[in-house]
Design a protein around this motif. Structure first.
Motif, PDB file in Angstrom:
ATOM      1  N   ARG A  59       0.827  -1.212   0.000  1.00 41.00           N
ATOM      2  CA  ARG A  59       0.000   0.000   0.000  1.00 41.00           C
ATOM      3  C   ARG A  59       0.859   1.259   0.000  1.00 41.00           C
ATOM      4  NH1 ARG A  59      -5.073  -0.560   3.850  1.00 41.00           N
ATOM      5  NH2 ARG A  59      -5.576   1.294   2.657  1.00 41.00           N
ATOM      6  N   ILE A  60       1.981   1.237   0.699  1.00 45.38           N
ATOM      7  CA  ILE A  60       2.905   2.370   0.688  1.00 45.38           C
ATOM      8  C   ILE A  60       3.463   2.572  -0.717  1.00 45.38           C
ATOM      9  CG2 ILE A  60       5.173   3.174   1.495  1.00 45.38           C
ATOM     10  CD1 ILE A  60       4.442   1.782   4.209  1.00 45.38           C
ATOM     11  N   GLN A  65       3.624   5.505  -5.868  1.00 46.04           N
ATOM     12  CA  GLN A  65       3.444   5.467  -7.315  1.00 46.04           C
ATOM     13  C   GLN A  65       2.339   6.440  -7.740  1.00 46.04           C
ATOM     14  OE1 GLN A  65       2.363   1.622  -8.836  1.00 46.04           O
ATOM     15  NE2 GLN A  65       2.720   2.205 -10.952  1.00 46.04           N
ATOM     16  N   GLN A  66       1.241   6.466  -6.991  1.00 46.50           N
ATOM     17  CA  GLN A  66       0.148   7.390  -7.318  1.00 46.50           C
ATOM     18  C   GLN A  66       0.622   8.839  -7.197  1.00 46.50           C
ATOM     19  OE1 GLN A  66      -2.716   5.872  -4.504  1.00 46.50           O
ATOM     20  NE2 GLN A  66      -3.883   4.839  -6.120  1.00 46.50           N
ATOM     21  N   TYR A  67       1.387   9.141  -6.169  1.00 45.80           N
ATOM     22  CA  TYR A  67       1.918  10.489  -5.986  1.00 45.80           C
ATOM     23  C   TYR A  67       2.820  10.866  -7.159  1.00 45.80           C
ATOM     24  CZ  TYR A  67       4.716  14.355  -4.265  1.00 45.80           C
ATOM     25  OH  TYR A  67       5.364  15.558  -4.154  1.00 45.80           O
ATOM     26  N   CYS A  72      -3.022  12.592  -7.065  1.00 49.51           N
ATOM     27  CA  CYS A  72      -3.277  12.974  -5.681  1.00 49.51           C
ATOM     28  C   CYS A  72      -3.774  14.415  -5.653  1.00 49.51           C
ATOM     29  CB  CYS A  72      -2.007  12.827  -4.847  1.00 49.51           C
ATOM     30  SG  CYS A  72      -0.637  13.820  -5.453  1.00 49.51           S
ATOM     31  N   ILE A  73      -4.305  14.803  -4.506  1.00 51.04           N
ATOM     32  CA  ILE A  73      -4.742  16.181  -4.307  1.00 51.04           C
ATOM     33  C   ILE A  73      -4.092  16.702  -3.036  1.00 51.04           C
ATOM     34  CG2 ILE A  73      -6.931  15.854  -5.522  1.00 51.04           C
ATOM     35  CD1 ILE A  73      -8.317  15.654  -2.805  1.00 51.04           C
ATOM     36  N   SER A  74      -4.071  18.015  -2.911  1.00 50.79           N
ATOM     37  CA  SER A  74      -3.471  18.632  -1.730  1.00 50.79           C
ATOM     38  C   SER A  74      -4.386  18.449  -0.523  1.00 50.79           C
ATOM     39  CB  SER A  74      -3.233  20.122  -1.964  1.00 50.79           C
ATOM     40  OG  SER A  74      -4.488  20.797  -2.028  1.00 50.79           O
TER      41      SER A  74
END
Length: 88
Positions: A59-60, A65-67, A72-74
């Motif tokens: 999950r980390i 990877q998504q970041y 992602c959003i702030s």
């Protein structure tokens, strides 16, 4: 026994064996091994090392990877979305 001694002992045992089943099991273990991330927590009255489970590490890695992909959003955007959701 230190790390180098342990490695040499294991290598010697692997070289000495003719047990195909054992060698295949060792290979399976080595092939499926995923290093465990280690986080050193702040020292309080004791020192503790945190080991992530395979699922936690997965999950980390996914979050990283998504970041990196910009998926992602702030925090500010997230708080705004939460507030809008709560008002509905």
């Amino acid at each position: 026994m230190n790390l180098a001694e342990l490695k040499l002992e294991l290598i010697a045992k692997i070289i000495a064996t003719n047990d195909l089943i054992l060698l295949n099991r060792i290979k399976e273990i080595m092939d499926s091994y995923e290093p465990i991330a280690v986080v050193n927590e702040p020292t309080l009255a004791y020192e503790k090392t945190r080991f992530f489970s395979t699922e936690e590490q997965r999950r980390i890695n996914l979050a990283i990877q998504q970041y990196e992909n910009g998926e992602c959003i702030s925090d500010e955007e997230a708080q705004k979305e939460i507030q809008e959701w709560l008002e509905d």
